[in-house]
Design a protein around this motif. Structure first.
Motif, mmCIF file in Angstrom:
data_model
loop_
_atom_site.group_PDB
_atom_site.id
_atom_site.type_symbol
_atom_site.label_atom_id
_atom_site.label_comp_id
_atom_site.label_asym_id
_atom_site.label_seq_id
_atom_site.Cartn_x
_atom_site.Cartn_y
_atom_site.Cartn_z
ATOM 1 N N LEU A 283 0.848 -1.184 0.000
ATOM 2 C CA LEU A 283 0.000 0.000 0.000
ATOM 3 C C LEU A 283 0.889 1.242 0.000
ATOM 4 O O LEU A 283 1.691 1.443 0.924
ATOM 5 C CB LEU A 283 -0.901 0.011 1.238
ATOM 6 C CG LEU A 283 -2.197 -0.796 1.129
ATOM 7 C CD1 LEU A 283 -2.760 -1.074 2.514
ATOM 8 C CD2 LEU A 283 -3.213 -0.032 0.293
ATOM 9 N N VAL A 285 0.904 5.075 0.448
ATOM 10 C CA VAL A 285 -0.004 6.045 1.060
ATOM 11 C C VAL A 285 0.583 7.450 0.981
ATOM 12 O O VAL A 285 1.770 7.667 1.244
ATOM 13 C CB VAL A 285 -0.322 5.671 2.527
ATOM 14 C CG1 VAL A 285 -1.078 4.365 2.586
ATOM 15 C CG2 VAL A 285 0.936 5.589 3.372
ATOM 16 N N ALA A 298 0.135 10.305 6.440
ATOM 17 C CA ALA A 298 0.317 8.851 6.386
ATOM 18 C C ALA A 298 -0.044 8.205 7.714
ATOM 19 O O ALA A 298 -0.602 7.104 7.752
ATOM 20 C CB ALA A 298 1.756 8.530 6.003
ATOM 21 N N LYS A 301 -3.713 7.702 7.852
ATOM 22 C CA LYS A 301 -4.122 6.655 6.910
ATOM 23 C C LYS A 301 -3.838 5.270 7.483
ATOM 24 O O LYS A 301 -4.685 4.371 7.439
ATOM 25 C CB LYS A 301 -3.387 6.833 5.578
ATOM 26 C CG LYS A 301 -3.861 8.015 4.730
ATOM 27 C CD LYS A 301 -3.093 8.046 3.411
ATOM 28 C CE LYS A 301 -3.628 9.114 2.474
ATOM 29 N NZ LYS A 301 -3.329 10.482 2.915
ATOM 30 N N ILE A 302 -2.648 5.104 8.015
ATOM 31 C CA ILE A 302 -2.262 3.793 8.541
ATOM 32 C C ILE A 302 -3.114 3.415 9.749
ATOM 33 O O ILE A 302 -3.553 2.262 9.898
ATOM 34 C CB ILE A 302 -0.759 3.777 8.882
ATOM 35 C CG1 ILE A 302 0.062 3.858 7.576
ATOM 36 C CG2 ILE A 302 -0.392 2.530 9.673
ATOM 37 C CD1 ILE A 302 1.542 4.082 7.785
ATOM 38 N N VAL A 317 -1.598 -4.688 5.121
ATOM 39 C CA VAL A 317 -1.809 -4.098 6.442
ATOM 40 C C VAL A 317 -1.221 -5.002 7.525
ATOM 41 O O VAL A 317 -0.498 -4.539 8.422
ATOM 42 C CB VAL A 317 -3.310 -3.850 6.691
ATOM 43 C CG1 VAL A 317 -3.552 -3.351 8.110
ATOM 44 C CG2 VAL A 317 -3.848 -2.845 5.670
ATOM 45 N N LYS A 320 2.380 -4.782 7.371
ATOM 46 C CA LYS A 320 2.868 -3.393 7.438
ATOM 47 C C LYS A 320 3.730 -3.041 6.215
ATOM 48 O O LYS A 320 4.783 -2.408 6.333
ATOM 49 C CB LYS A 320 3.633 -3.135 8.741
ATOM 50 C CG LYS A 320 2.770 -3.305 9.990
ATOM 51 C CD LYS A 320 3.507 -2.873 11.234
ATOM 52 C CE LYS A 320 2.642 -3.087 12.489
ATOM 53 N NZ LYS A 320 1.430 -2.249 12.481
ATOM 54 N N TYR A 322 3.932 -0.789 3.894
ATOM 55 C CA TYR A 322 3.532 0.557 3.511
ATOM 56 C C TYR A 322 4.703 1.294 2.861
ATOM 57 O O TYR A 322 5.859 1.100 3.248
ATOM 58 C CB TYR A 322 3.090 1.366 4.732
ATOM 59 C CG TYR A 322 2.007 0.729 5.570
ATOM 60 C CD1 TYR A 322 0.758 0.424 5.028
ATOM 61 C CD2 TYR A 322 2.214 0.465 6.924
ATOM 62 C CE1 TYR A 322 -0.246 -0.143 5.804
ATOM 63 C CE2 TYR A 322 1.216 -0.096 7.715
ATOM 64 C CZ TYR A 322 -0.001 -0.406 7.142
ATOM 65 O OH TYR A 322 -0.989 -0.968 7.926
ATOM 66 N N LEU A 324 5.481 5.374 2.127
ATOM 67 C CA LEU A 324 4.998 6.727 2.358
ATOM 68 C C LEU A 324 5.541 7.651 1.275
ATOM 69 O O LEU A 324 6.758 7.731 1.073
ATOM 70 C CB LEU A 324 5.445 7.239 3.736
ATOM 71 C CG LEU A 324 4.624 6.821 4.953
ATOM 72 C CD1 LEU A 324 4.480 5.307 5.055
ATOM 73 C CD2 LEU A 324 5.237 7.400 6.229
#
Length: 354
Positions: A283, A285, A298, A301-302, A317, A320, A322, A324
């Motif tokens: 993801l 973000v 961010a 969002k998280i 998710v 984790k 992610y 940024l």
């Protein structure tokens, strides 16, 4: 994603402001008439030769290198600052992020007309001799003002070609891509702005550096089996990237797959059930500092993703996974290169780069 556009308002200038605008108009028209004309084949030179080119369906002529340029969006601002043009800028506006690292001192020299969308009056008060914007919505009836309003005052305007070429902005939202964006379009914007200001060598050097960074970031990355989803903003009805804008440039450079590549909308709004169903590996973000939507940063969002029942069990998710990114990296700007670099680094860190 473009800035939120407020409803247009009729411009009513108080008497002193009307007089200032009339004086400005006369001065600009005299400047335009006395600046000379000529072929657009050669480089721009100080005060000697007009530069003319096609821009988003319009013929733009700039009589001499601007001395009081106003940039209405962060994307065009950062190009100008990167070209060393702070001393020829009279104002900036519409920021989603802190200025690009390394440009802080240059940015501090330029008046900020507004953090968000400025009024037409405030732009005119800066006495611009050139106005540039990243989004068609900015130079429209629902934005600062249509291009015609500036041109009637003798002020040439420039719109980032990445937001008009191969893109349909006629509907609601942020438009749809009729063909995928390519970084070459952003590079051409750099070259055209450099030409307008008569600093072609700086433009060539900047483009060369950007191309080198993309090549280095993407080197050795093989992410054909990796899926990605890009979330710009808004938690109620999130704006996620479609196939073919700046996130598409990032995804394609790394050989990955955007799980929403079946949409040609720039930033379609989708349900969280759809997001969970697509279940990407990573993801990306947006980490924005503006405050016009919900879940801009961010961190917010998280926190939302990890608490919402439709998203908390997604692979990205739970792992984790992610990345940024600044808002500017997710828009068609020179910072899309930053997006390629950061997503590539994250894929390597998560063992997803092949």
């Amino acid at each position: 994603m473009g800035p939120d556009v407020e409803e247009a308002a009729t411009v009513h200038l108080p008497r002193p402001a009307r007089r200032s605008v009339l004086l400005l108009t006369g001065a600009l028209l005299l400047t335009a008439c006395g600046s000379g004309s000529g072929s657009s084949d050669g480089p721009a030179t100080r005060g000697a030769r007009a530069v003319a080119f096609d821009n988003c369906g319009r013929r733009v002529t700039v009589g001499a290198p601007p001395k009081r340029a106003v940039s209405l969006n962060q994307g065009t601002t950062e190009i100008m600052l990167s070209l060393g043009l702070a001393d020829r800028m009279a104002g900036t506006a519409t920021w989603t992020d802190p200025v690009l690292k390394g440009l802080e001192k240059a940015d501090a020299k330029v008046p900020r007309l507004a953090d968000d969308q400025p009024s037409f009056e405030s732009v005119l008060a800066a006495e611009p001799d050139f106005v540039a914007a990243s989004f068609a919505s900015t130079l429209s009836a629902g934005g600062v003002a249509p291009r015609e309003k500036f041109e009637e005052l003798g002020v040439p305007t420039y719109l980032s070609p990445a937001d008009c070429e191969g893109k349909d902005n006629s509907g609601d939202g942020d438009g749809s891509r009729t063909r995928p964006l390519a970084m070459d379009t952003v590079y051409r914007e750099v070259e055209e702005l450099a030409r307008v200001f008569g600093v072609e060598d700086r433009g060539e050097e900047l483009v060369a550096r950007l191309k080198s960074r993309v090549a280095k970031a993407a080197s050795g990355v093989r992410a054909e089996d990796t899926t990605v989803l890009y979330w710009f903003a808004n938690q109620e009805s999130p704006y996620m990237a479609g196939c073919c804008g700046a996130p598409g440039v990032i995804t394609n450079a790394l050989g990955a797959k955007n799980v929403l590549d079946d949409s040609r909308q720039e930033w379609p709004q989708v349900s969280w059930e759809t997001v969970a169903d697509r279940d990407p590996d990573v993801l990306v973000v947006g980490d924005l500092t503006r405050r016009s939507q919900t879940a801009e940063s961010a961190a917010k969002k998280i926190a939302f993703l990890e608490s919402h029942p439709a998203t908390r069990n997604m692979r990205a998710v739970k792992g984790k996974s992610y990345v940024l990114l600044s808002g500017q990296a997710m828009n068609p700007t020179i910072r899309t290169v930053e997006g390629v670099e950061k997503v590539a680094a994250a894929l390597r860190a998560h063992g997803l780069a092949g």
